[in-house]
Design a protein around this motif. Structure first.
Motif, PDB file in Angstrom:
ATOM      1  N   GLU A   1       0.763  -1.147  -0.138  1.00 36.59           N
ATOM      2  CA  GLU A   1       0.207  -0.076  -0.174  1.00 36.59           C
ATOM      3  C   GLU A   1       0.824   1.274   0.034  1.00 36.59           C
ATOM      4  N   VAL A   2       0.713   2.166  -1.096  1.00 36.64           N
ATOM      5  CA  VAL A   2       1.411   3.439  -0.950  1.00 36.64           C
ATOM      6  C   VAL A   2       0.381   4.427  -1.139  1.00 36.64           C
ATOM      7  N   GLU A   3       0.363   5.526  -0.347  1.00 40.46           N
ATOM      8  CA  GLU A   3      -0.497   6.506  -0.411  1.00 40.46           C
ATOM      9  C   GLU A   3      -2.150   6.171  -0.725  1.00 40.46           C
ATOM     10  N   GLY A   4      -2.433   4.980  -0.069  1.00 37.76           N
ATOM     11  CA  GLY A   4      -3.881   4.673  -0.397  1.00 37.76           C
ATOM     12  C   GLY A   4      -3.951   4.044  -1.622  1.00 37.76           C
TER      13      GLY A   4
ATOM     14  N   ILE B   1       3.580   8.846  -5.261  1.00 42.56           N
ATOM     15  CA  ILE B   1       3.425   9.734  -4.386  1.00 42.56           C
ATOM     16  C   ILE B   1       3.315  11.230  -5.045  1.00 42.56           C
ATOM     17  N   GLY B   2       3.377  11.411  -6.500  1.00 43.15           N
ATOM     18  CA  GLY B   2       3.218  12.687  -6.964  1.00 43.15           C
ATOM     19  C   GLY B   2       4.079  13.355  -7.731  1.00 43.15           C
TER      20      GLY B   2
ATOM     21  N   ARG C   1       7.764  11.129   0.959  1.00 47.51           N
ATOM     22  CA  ARG C   1       6.634  11.988   0.994  1.00 47.51           C
ATOM     23  C   ARG C   1       7.131  13.303   1.542  1.00 47.51           C
TER      24      ARG C   1
ATOM     25  N   GLU D   1       7.666   1.406   4.309  1.00 51.31           N
ATOM     26  CA  GLU D   1       7.156   2.557   5.014  1.00 51.31           C
ATOM     27  C   GLU D   1       8.143   3.531   5.410  1.00 51.31           C
TER      28      GLU D   1
ATOM     29  N   VAL E   1       8.952   5.296   1.892  1.00 52.88           N
ATOM     30  CA  VAL E   1       7.792   6.157   1.493  1.00 52.88           C
ATOM     31  C   VAL E   1       7.522   7.166   2.204  1.00 52.88           C
ATOM     32  N   SER E   2       7.779   7.255   3.495  1.00 50.94           N
ATOM     33  CA  SER E   2       7.898   8.507   4.482  1.00 50.94           C
ATOM     34  C   SER E   2       8.828   9.560   3.973  1.00 50.94           C
TER      35      SER E   2
ATOM     36  N   PHE F   1       7.355   4.272  -6.344  1.00 51.10           N
ATOM     37  CA  PHE F   1       6.727   4.859  -5.176  1.00 51.10           C
ATOM     38  C   PHE F   1       6.877   6.362  -5.345  1.00 51.10           C
TER      39      PHE F   1
END
Length: 685
Positions: free
Chosen positions: A200-203, A418-419, A393, A386, A389-390, A414
Motif C-alpha cells: 500500500e502506497v498513499e492509499g 506519491i506525485g 513523502r 514505509e 515512502v515516508s 513509489f
C-alpha cells in the motif's frame, strides 16, 4: 609467473587491473572453504568413525582383507580412521589438487603413507587393474560427497560409477543409507523470500506482475540454518514425511526419480513451503545416525550439533495451494542427478497414481533471476518500505524530477505514486529493467517512470529530456555488492551525476554510517579456528594450508555473512565508526577514523561485526545490520535482508568484561580504491 586481470570494482564502478598468480584461484577456494567447520564437527566425525569400525569388522568377520575406497577424502581423515580400525589398505580419491597435496602431507605425518594411496583424480576417472590407480576393487566404500541438498555435489553419479567400476558386489558402505525428510508448512516469513507481495502506497495498492505470481521461481535450493527460524514463524500443514532413501551399499542410479507421500492435512492454511533435511545411517541396523534435523526438533535444542557445511533446505512450491484440515494430500519430491524439487497435489483434484511428475522449476518471469531470495524479503518488508515512502513523502514536491540509482528498486515507482512530476530510473541490466517494466505495466503505470539502461557516468542532459534532477534517490542496493560498504557505489554515482543535479537537489539517503560491535560467536568462529588434532589425528598440515590461503593477498579483510543465521553476543556497545556524506561528492583524500570500545561483557571476543546504516532523511534511518537495541545480556538481532561484514581475530581475545580492556580500531576509506582498510588491537585502559 605474475599476470594481471581486469575486475569490476563494486564500489567505484571502475575496471581495476589486479595482480594475479597461478595459485590465486585455489588459495581463494581454500580460504573460503568449510574444511575447518567439518573437522570441528565432532558429531559427524564420531558417527563416521563408529560406522567405519563396524564396516571393517563385518568384512573381517567374513575372513576377507579390507580394501577401502574413500571418495572425496579431503584431509584423509576417514582413510586414517579406516586404517586405525584395522583396514589393510585405502585408496583415497581427491580431485582438488591442493587438497590432495594436504592429504598426502597429513597421512605421512600420521604414519599411514604406506597403506594410504592418495589419487588426485575425479573418482569417475579412476581405473582398476595391474596398471591402474587401484590394484583391485574395494570391499568397503567410504564417502563424504554430500551437501545441504544431499545430492548437490554429484553424489549419485559418483556412487553409480563406483558400483559399476570400483567396488565389489555386496560391498560395505559408510554411510550405509541416506533418508530425506520433508514437511509442508505455511509461512509468511519464508514465502516472502519467493514472491513479491502487494504493498500500500498513499492509499493505492501496488500489485506484483501476474507473470511473477505464476512463476515457479528459481530452481536452486534455499539452504539456511533452519534452527534460527523460529517454529512460531511457520504453521505445519502436514506431518514430517519420509520422502525417500538411498542405499549406498547397492548399485545407485542417477536417473530421474519421483517419490510421493500421502497424508491428511493437520490444519487448514496455504501450502507454500517445504522444509527438508536428511540423515545418514552409518550402519545397516540404523543404530548410528548422523542427522541434519534443526535444533527445534530436539527435546533439548541446545544439544543439537552445529554445522555450516550441511544445513537444512527450504523449497518453495510453484504456487501456493489452499489446504483444509483433514484434506488428503500428496507431497511429491523429484530429483535428477544433482537437485530436488517438490510439488503438492490434492486427492480431490487429481489421482497421484496417474499424475505426471512435475517439471523442474524454472523462472519464466525473470524476477527470480534479478532478485535474490533475501532481496525478495527486503522488498516485502513493510516497515522498511514505509520508511522509504515516508522519506519520499517528506521531500517530494509537485515539480520534483527524480532519478533512482539502485538495482531493481521500487523507489522510482513509489516516487511516481506519491506525485513526482517526472521520474527517471537507471538500471544496470536489461533483465532488471524488464522486471520493473512488468511492475509498471501490471499497475497501469507504463511510461510513468522512464527506465534508462545506462551507467551514471554516461548519462547526459539529453537522456533526461533536458531536465535537472531535484531528487536523487537510492536504497542503496546493488547486485554486485558483497560487503556492506560496497553500496557506497551510490556515492560514486552521485558524484558522476553532480552536473545534472539542481543546486539545491535532495540526496536520499543523505548520509550513511559504518557501524561496528565486538562479538562472541556461538558457533561461527569454528569456520576459521585451527583444528590441530581431529579425533586423535594430526591435521596441522590442513591448518597451515588454510592459514597460507588466508594470508594470500587479502588476509586482513572482512567476510560477508548473514548474521541472523549465526547467533552472537555483543561484548562491547555498538558504535558508528565512519560517516559518508552523500550530499557532497566523493572526496579526493582518504577518510580516517580511530577509537576504542571497552569490553563490557565476559566472553571470547572472536571478532567484530560491521554494517551500514542509511540515513534517508535527518530523522529516518534504515539499518542493514542491527535492527533492535542490544539486550542487557548482549544478544543481537540482525537484519535478514543483507549480509554483514565479519572481521575474525586470530586468535580470539578473552574478555573479563570489567571495561579495563578495549578493542582499538582504525579505519581508512581510500576514495581512489573504494576500499576500507581496517585494523584492530586490544589494549588496557
Amino acid at each position: 609467473m605474475k599476470t594481471f586481470s581486469g575486475r569490476a570494482n563494486p564500489v567505484t564502478g571502475s575496471l581495476d587491473w589486479v595482480e594475479e598468480s597461478e595459485e590465486y584461484d585455489y588459495h581463494q577456494e581454500i580460504a573460503r572453504s568449510c574444511y575447518a567447520d567439518m573437522l570441528h564437527d565432532h558429531d559427524r566425525n564420531k558417527k563416521y568413525y563408529q560406522g567405519i569400525r563396524a564396516a571393517v569388522a563385518r568384512v573381517k568377520a567374513r575372513g576377507e582383507k579390507v580394501i577401502v575406497l574413500d571418495i572425496g577424502t579431503g584431509t584423509g581423515l576417514l582413510s586414517m580412521m579406516a586404517l586405525t580400525a584395522g583396514a589393510d589398505f585405502c585408496y583415497a580419491v581427491e580431485v582438488f589438487k591442493p587438497m590432495a597435496e594436504a592429504a598426502q602431507s597429513i597421512v605421512e605425518k600420521n604414519g599411514f603413507s604406506e597403506k594410504i594411496k592418495i589419487i588426485n583424480k575425479h573418482s569417475t576417472d579412476v581405473t582398476v587393474g595391474p596398471d591402474g590407480d587401484m590394484q583391485m576393487k574395494a570391499n568397503v566404500l567410504i564417502t563424504e560427497l554430500f551437501d545441504t541438498e544431499l545430492i548437490g555435489e554429484g553424489a549419485l553419479p559418483s556412487y553409480e560409477h563406483a558400483h559399476q567400476n570400483l567396488v565389489q558386489e555386496g560391498c560395505e558402505a559408510v554411510p550405509h543409507r541416506a533418508t530425506v525428510y520433508a514437511q509442508l508448512v505455511e509461512s509468511e516469513l519464508l514465502w516472502s523470500w519467493a514472491q513479491l507481495q502487494p504493498v500500500e502506497v498513499e492509499g493505492a495498492r501496488l500489485v506484483p506482475p501476474p507473470a511473477v505470481g505464476h512463476c515457479a521461481g528459481a530452481h536452486s535450493v534455499c539452504d539456511i540454518q533452519l534452527s534460527q527460524v523460529s517454529p512460531h514463524s511457520f504453521t505445519p500443514l502436514g506431518p514430517l514425511c519420509t520422502m525417500f532413501s538411498v542405499d549406498f551399499s547397492k548399485p545407485v542410479s542417477s536417473a530421474f526419480q519421483s517419490h510421493s507421500c500421502q497424508f491428511a492435512a493437520l490444519s487448514g492454511g496455504r501450502g507454500q513451503v517445504v522444509l527438508s533435511w536428511w540423515d545418514l545411517d552409518m550402519d545397516p541396523s540404523g543404530s548410528i545416525v548422523c542427522t541434519m534435523a534443526p535444533s527445534w526438533t530436539y527435546p533439548q535444542p541446545k544439544t543439537a550439533p552445529w554445522r555450516d557445511h550441511w544445513m537444512q533446505s527450504v523449497y518453495f512450491l510453484p504456487v501456493e495451494s489452499r489446504v483444509t484440515e483433514g484434506e488428503e494430500l500428496s507431497l511429491t519430491v523429484c530429483h535428477d542427478d544433482y537437485s530436488l524439487w517438490y510439488s503438492l497435489q490434492s486427492h480431490s483434484q487429481q489421482d497421484p497414481q496417474t499424475a505426471a511428475p512435475p517439471l523442474r522449476p524454472c523462472c519464466t518471469c525473470q524476477a527470480h533471476l534479478v532478485w535474490t531470495r533475501p532481496r525478495f524479503g527486503e522488498l516485502n518488508d513493510r516497515r522498511r518500505t514505509e520508511s522509504y515512502v515516508s522519506a519520499l513523502r517528506s521531500v517530494l514536491r509537485e515539480d520534483s524530477v527524480c532519478l533512482g540509482v539502485s538495482d531493481g528498486s521500487l523507489l522510482p515507482v513509489f516516487a511516481h505514486m506519491i506525485g513526482a512530476k517526472k521520474v527517471f530510473c537507471l538500471e544496470n541490466s536489461r533483465m532488471s529493467k524488464q522486471v520493473i517494466e512488468q511492475v509498471l505495466e501490471a499497475n497501469s503505470m507504463k511510461g510513468s517512470v522512464e527506465l534508462l539502461e545506462i551507467r551514471p557516468q554516461q548519462l547526459t542532459s539529453s537522456d533526461l529530456r533536458g531536465e535537472q534532477i531535484s531528487v536523487l534517490m537510492g536504497e542503496p542496493y546493488f547486485s554486485t555488492s558483497l560487503l556492506p560498504w560496497h553500496s557506497l557505489y551510490f556515492w560514486y554515482c552521485r558524484t558522476a551525476l553532480a552536473g545534472l543535479l539542481r543546486p539545491n537537489a535532495t540526496i536520499l539517503p543523505c548520509t550513511a554510517t559504518l557501524h561496528m560491535v565486538a562479538v562472541e560467536f556461538q558457533d561461527l568462529w569454528r569456520i576459521r579456528a585451527p583444528c590441530g588434532s581431529c579425533e586423535g589425528f594430526d591435521v596441522t598440515a590442513m591448518d597451515e594450508m588454510v592459514q597460507r590461503s588466508l594470508d594470500w593477498r587479502e588476509s586482513s579483510e572482512a567476510e560477508p555473512h548473514p548474521l541472523w543465521e549465526y547467533p552472537c553476543r555483543a561484548l562491547t556497545r555498538s558504535t558508528a565508526v565512519m560517516t559518508f556524506d552523500f550530499t557532497q561528492c566523493v572526496p579526493e583524500q582518504p577518510i580516517s577514523s580511530q577509537g576504542s570500545l571497552p569490553l563490557i561483557r565476559t566472553g571470547r571476543c572472536h571478532g567484530v561485526a560491521l554494517w551500514m546504516e542509511y540515513h534517508i532523511t535527518d530523522d529516518i534511518t534504515v539499518s542493514a545490520g542491527l535492527i533492535e537495541p542490544i539486550s542487557e545480556q548482549g544478544e543481537c538481532v540482525w537484519s535478514r535482508h543483507r549480509k554483514q561484514g565479519v572481521y575474525f581475530f586470530r586468535p580470539a581475545w578473552e574478555s573479563s568484561g570489567d571495561g579495563r580492556a578495549a578493542v582499538s580500531y582504525s579505519f581508512t576509506f581510500e576514495p581512489s580504491l573504494g576500499d576500507i582498510k581496517m585494523d584492530f588491537s586490544i589494549a588496557s585502559q
